[in-house]
Design a protein around this motif. Structure first.
Motif, short mmCIF file in Angstrom:
data_model
loop_
_atom_site.label_atom_id
_atom_site.label_comp_id
_atom_site.label_asym_id
_atom_site.label_seq_id
_atom_site.Cartn_x
_atom_site.Cartn_y
_atom_site.Cartn_z
N UNK A 1 5.78 -4.46 -2.07
CA UNK A 1 5.03 -5.51 -2.75
C UNK A 1 4.74 -6.68 -1.80
N UNK A 2 5.72 -7.04 -1.00
CA UNK A 2 5.55 -8.17 -0.09
C UNK A 2 4.57 -7.85 1.02
N UNK A 3 4.73 -6.69 1.64
CA UNK A 3 3.83 -6.33 2.74
C UNK A 3 2.40 -6.12 2.22
N UNK A 4 2.26 -5.58 1.02
CA UNK A 4 0.93 -5.42 0.45
C UNK A 4 0.25 -6.76 0.22
N UNK A 5 1.02 -7.73 -0.25
CA UNK A 5 0.46 -9.07 -0.50
C UNK A 5 0.09 -9.75 0.81
N UNK A 6 0.98 -9.65 1.80
CA UNK A 6 0.70 -10.25 3.10
C UNK A 6 -0.51 -9.60 3.74
N UNK A 7 -0.62 -8.27 3.64
CA UNK A 7 -1.76 -7.57 4.24
C UNK A 7 -3.07 -8.02 3.58
N UNK A 8 -3.05 -8.22 2.28
CA UNK A 8 -4.24 -8.71 1.59
C UNK A 8 -4.55 -10.14 1.99
N UNK A 9 -3.51 -10.96 2.12
CA UNK A 9 -3.70 -12.35 2.52
C UNK A 9 -4.35 -12.45 3.89
#
Length: 273
Positions: free
Chosen positions: A260-268
């Motif tokens: 969840x964290x890496x997905x959010x950071x990647x989108x950011x």
């Protein structure tokens, strides 16, 4: 292996019937039909809340249905699973304690050994689940196209496609403390610490049955059933073998938090389309 303590005598202030229910749920062992019901009931409740409340709510607010599952779990998973454990703790202990309700809490594994065990389990979860994704997609296309959930069978980026970047980012970020961390911890307390501990009559098959029923509980993604059994089994097995619930909590919550964290950071950072 752990000897499960018998429940203390419980108060009857709430009436005889609730006391009998609590005594049955706190028994050393659950019958297989009771265990199946306790595994699948919260899954059915989550799906019902999603379809009737959560999906219409998030869509009316302009957010993707993906966020609806977090809302449904907040409204259904937490009250059912954590609420039941706390209620049983109060019936058994006279307060909101999980002692005697949730097992494998004595922490027999030293912290360093625990970390050395959990990290490879997280890598196993990530690697095997990724490798089995084509199989999941094939099963979905072959058997489950009829599932009425919007965005079913697609990845997170597919589910979020068509929404403004800020909306997608908000939806993913909100899910980090929920589906990424809190809900997996609650699930491990309920499914492993409470239910698996009461499948002791099955011996070494207890973690296998626990994993199979846990995979069936995910009624919103039935096409992932087989792969979930494969990539998830080591966590419950080691938690049962080592008598330490932190193993399955670490694998489960650790993996979902990382994803969840890496997905959010990647989108950011605009690393995903």
């Amino acid at each position: 292996m752990e000897t499960i303590r018998k429940p203390l005598s419980m108060s009857t202030t709430a009436g005889a019937r609730p006391s009998r229910i609590a005594e049955r749920l706190l028994a050393d062992r659950h019958s297989l039909p009771l265990s199946i019901a306790l595994h699948l009931a919260p899954g059915a409740l989550i799906v019902a809340v999603y379809l009737l409340v959560a999906e219409p709510l998030v869509k009316s607010l302009g957010y993707p249905p993906f966020l609806g599952w977090a809302v449904a779990m907040l409204l259904a998973l937490v009250p059912f699973e954590l609420g039941l454990l706390l209620w049983l703790g109060r019936r058994r202990n006279g307060g909101f304690s999980l002692r005697g309700v949730v097992h494998y809490l004595d922490e027999p594994i030293p912290r360093r050994k625990l970390v050395a065990l959990v990290i490879p389990l997280i890598f196993w979860f990530l690697a095997v689940s990724s490798l089995l994704t084509p199989m999941d997609n094939f099963i979905y296309r072959s058997l489950f196209r009829w599932v009425p959930f919007e965005g079913a069978g697609g990845g997170v980026t597919d589910v979020l496609a068509g929404y403004p970047h800020s909306v997608m980012l908000t939806a993913l970020a909100v899910c980090i403390p929920l589906t990424g961390l809190s809900f997996p911890v609650v699930e491990e307390l309920y499914f492993r610490g409470f239910l698996m501990a009461r499948l002791s009559r099955l011996g070494r098959w207890a973690p296998v049955v626990s994993t199979v029923l846990f995979s069936l509980y995910h009624l919103w993604t039935p096409w992932v059933f087989l792969s979930r059994v494969i990539f998830f089994l080591p966590g419950p097995w080691f938690a049962w073998r080592k008598q330490d619930l932190r193993v399955s909590i670490g694998m489960h919550a650790g993996t979902t938090f990382v994803l969840q964290t890496f997905g959010t950071v990647a989108l950011l950072l605009n690393l995903v389309p």
